[in-house]
Design an enzyme around this catalytic site. Structure first.
Site, PDB file in Angstrom:
ATOM      1  N   ARG A 243       0.841  -1.193   0.000  1.00 51.00           N
ATOM      2  CA  ARG A 243       0.000   0.000   0.000  1.00 51.00           C
ATOM      3  C   ARG A 243       0.875   1.241   0.000  1.00 51.00           C
ATOM      4  O   ARG A 243       1.543   1.559   0.989  1.00 51.00           O
ATOM      5  CB  ARG A 243      -0.918  -0.003   1.228  1.00 51.00           C
ATOM      6  CG  ARG A 243      -2.043  -1.036   1.157  1.00 51.00           C
ATOM      7  CD  ARG A 243      -2.881  -0.875  -0.090  1.00 51.00           C
ATOM      8  NE  ARG A 243      -4.150  -1.616  -0.037  1.00 51.00           N
ATOM      9  CZ  ARG A 243      -4.992  -1.699  -1.057  1.00 51.00           C
ATOM     10  NH1 ARG A 243      -4.694  -1.086  -2.213  1.00 51.00           N
ATOM     11  NH2 ARG A 243      -6.113  -2.372  -0.940  1.00 51.00           N
ATOM     12  N   GLU A 281      -9.263 -11.242  -6.703  1.00 49.69           N
ATOM     13  CA  GLU A 281      -8.153 -11.148  -5.776  1.00 49.69           C
ATOM     14  C   GLU A 281      -7.731 -12.493  -5.200  1.00 49.69           C
ATOM     15  O   GLU A 281      -6.553 -12.677  -4.855  1.00 49.69           O
ATOM     16  CB  GLU A 281      -8.499 -10.192  -4.623  1.00 49.69           C
ATOM     17  CG  GLU A 281      -8.667  -8.748  -5.063  1.00 49.69           C
ATOM     18  CD  GLU A 281      -8.779  -7.790  -3.884  1.00 49.69           C
ATOM     19  OE1 GLU A 281      -8.754  -8.260  -2.718  1.00 49.69           O
ATOM     20  OE2 GLU A 281      -8.884  -6.573  -4.124  1.00 49.69           O
ATOM     21  N   GLU A 327      -4.311  -4.127 -13.275  1.00 54.42           N
ATOM     22  CA  GLU A 327      -4.107  -2.760 -12.817  1.00 54.42           C
ATOM     23  C   GLU A 327      -2.882  -2.648 -11.920  1.00 54.42           C
ATOM     24  O   GLU A 327      -2.735  -1.697 -11.155  1.00 54.42           O
ATOM     25  CB  GLU A 327      -5.349  -2.271 -12.056  1.00 54.42           C
ATOM     26  CG  GLU A 327      -6.599  -2.227 -12.933  1.00 54.42           C
ATOM     27  CD  GLU A 327      -7.847  -1.899 -12.142  1.00 54.42           C
ATOM     28  OE1 GLU A 327      -7.836  -2.088 -10.909  1.00 54.42           O
ATOM     29  OE2 GLU A 327      -8.817  -1.456 -12.768  1.00 54.42           O
TER      30      GLU A 327
END
Length: 373
Positions: A243, A281, A327
């Site tokens: 992140r 995911e 992505e």
């Protein structure tokens, strides 16, 4: 000045006025049609495709007196989506023909054979399109059409979230029309997310209006979160990924364990989104979904609105592995027992707010879920 024929979404006058920068009801327009052309539904989108079609008559509006500056604004709005202007002859209601400029698509858009319905679009999508247009046109003169087209999916997600937010229950103690005054709205950044600022006054608790204050927010959209739970084995699945905001905060541990999560696409239900994200995911098919609350993730800095779920799943066998989309996501998953999860929560091991929230919800409802499985 020029005359334009609009056959698609720009027939919606509030949208057209935003694009032109003319929100003063001064447009001169009348009904018109273009022979041997049809407006068809683009597959899997609410948008129209315009093409030559023998025997068809496409309905629309003729708008007169478009200035050169307004034409430039139209080119900016449409240019990022592969449209170009061409002159055509259109027929008015009285049968008189006149020339007008029309935006034609220059690339194939996977149209279906179904006619596109302006009324259906106006009923279901016009509010999102109007909000999107405000953000798009805020960048006129500062970005190219190609740059805006890259940001457009995020713009539409944010617009959809704004429309959804307007449907939530108002606070009976406050009247936004009287208690909040926006003096200016600024758009300093847009890409996947958007940073926006307002110069705002709000009514204070003593009844007086505040001074004009500058406030900023990261505009994100709506997101759906699911903690997969196997009530028979009493275990959950977590996913881990890098992140960047955590890294940018200076934290030396930016790989974060989380529930499965993703942004809602315009018009998408939260339940649909979490099922889609679970497959993307973690390759996981979810069963029953238990709503675990909905909330803003950080009211002081972000507009992100979360829909939380605990989702039943079979977590036996080899269900962990690597996941992600095109992505740039790089995701791995793990399955841990309920007790290990709660020990990690108590020890402060997990730093993700949706994970802590859904884990605490699970702790409160775990016995019911195990009994009803």
């Amino acid at each position: 000045m020029s005359d334009f024929f609009f056959y698609g979404t720009l027939r919606h006058l509030p949208l057209l006025q935003i694009v032109l920068g003319r929100e003063d009801d001064t447009l001169e327009y009348e009904a018109a049609r273009l022979a041997d052309h049809g407006v068809f539904q683009v597959a899997d989108t609410p948008f129209p495709h315009f093409a030559a079609a023998a025997g068809c008559n496409s309905s629309g509006i003729l708008v007169r007196g478009i200035t050169d500056e307004e034409t430039a604004r139209l080119r900016f709005c449409e240019g990022g989506f592969d449209f170009e202007l061409r002159p055509v002859s259109v027929a008015l209601e009285d049968g008189v023909s006149t020339y007008a400029s029309v935006f034609f698509p220059t690339t194939q858009q996977a149209p279906t054979s179904e006619p596109w319905s302006f009324d259906d679009w106006a009923r279901n999508w016009s509010k999102i399109s109007v909000i999107s247009a405000r953000e798009v046109m805020a960048w006129y003169g500062r970005k190219t059409p190609a740059e805006i087209s890259v940001s457009f999916p995020g713009i539409r997600r944010r617009a959809s979230a704004f429309v959804a937010g307007q449907k939530r229950a108002p606070d009976p103690e406050w009247d936004l029309s009287q208690d909040v005054i926006v003096a200016a709205h600024h758009h300093p950044y847009t890409k996947f997310f958007s940073l926006q600022e307002i110069d705002v006054q709000m009514r204070q608790f003593d009844g007086h209006m505040s001074d004009v204050l500058n406030r900023a927010a990261i505009l994100v959209g709506e997101a759906a979160v699911v903690l997969p739970y196997d009530p028979l084995r009493d275990c959950v699945m977590l996913v881990e990924q890098f992140r960047a905001p955590v890294f940018m905060a200076g934290d030396p541990a930016p790989w974060i364990w989380e529930p499965i999560a993703g942004l809602l696409e315009p018009g998408e239900a939260a339940e649909t989104a979490v099922r889609r994200e679970a497959l993307e995911e973690a390759g996981l098919t979810l069963g029953r979904l238990e709503p675990a609350g909905e909330m803003y993730s950080s009211t002081g800095s972000s507009t992100e609105y979360l829909y939380l779920f605990v989702g039943f799943a079979d977590l036996g066998g080899d269900v962990t592995g690597m996941g992600g989309t095109d992505e740039g996501e790089d995701i791995r998953s793990k399955v841990i027992g309920y007790e290990e999860l709660m020990q990690g929560i108590d020890a402060g091991l997990y730093k993700d707010m949706p994970l802590v929230t859904t884990a605490l919800w699970l702790a409160r409802h775990r016995e019911r879920l195990r009994t009803s499985a």
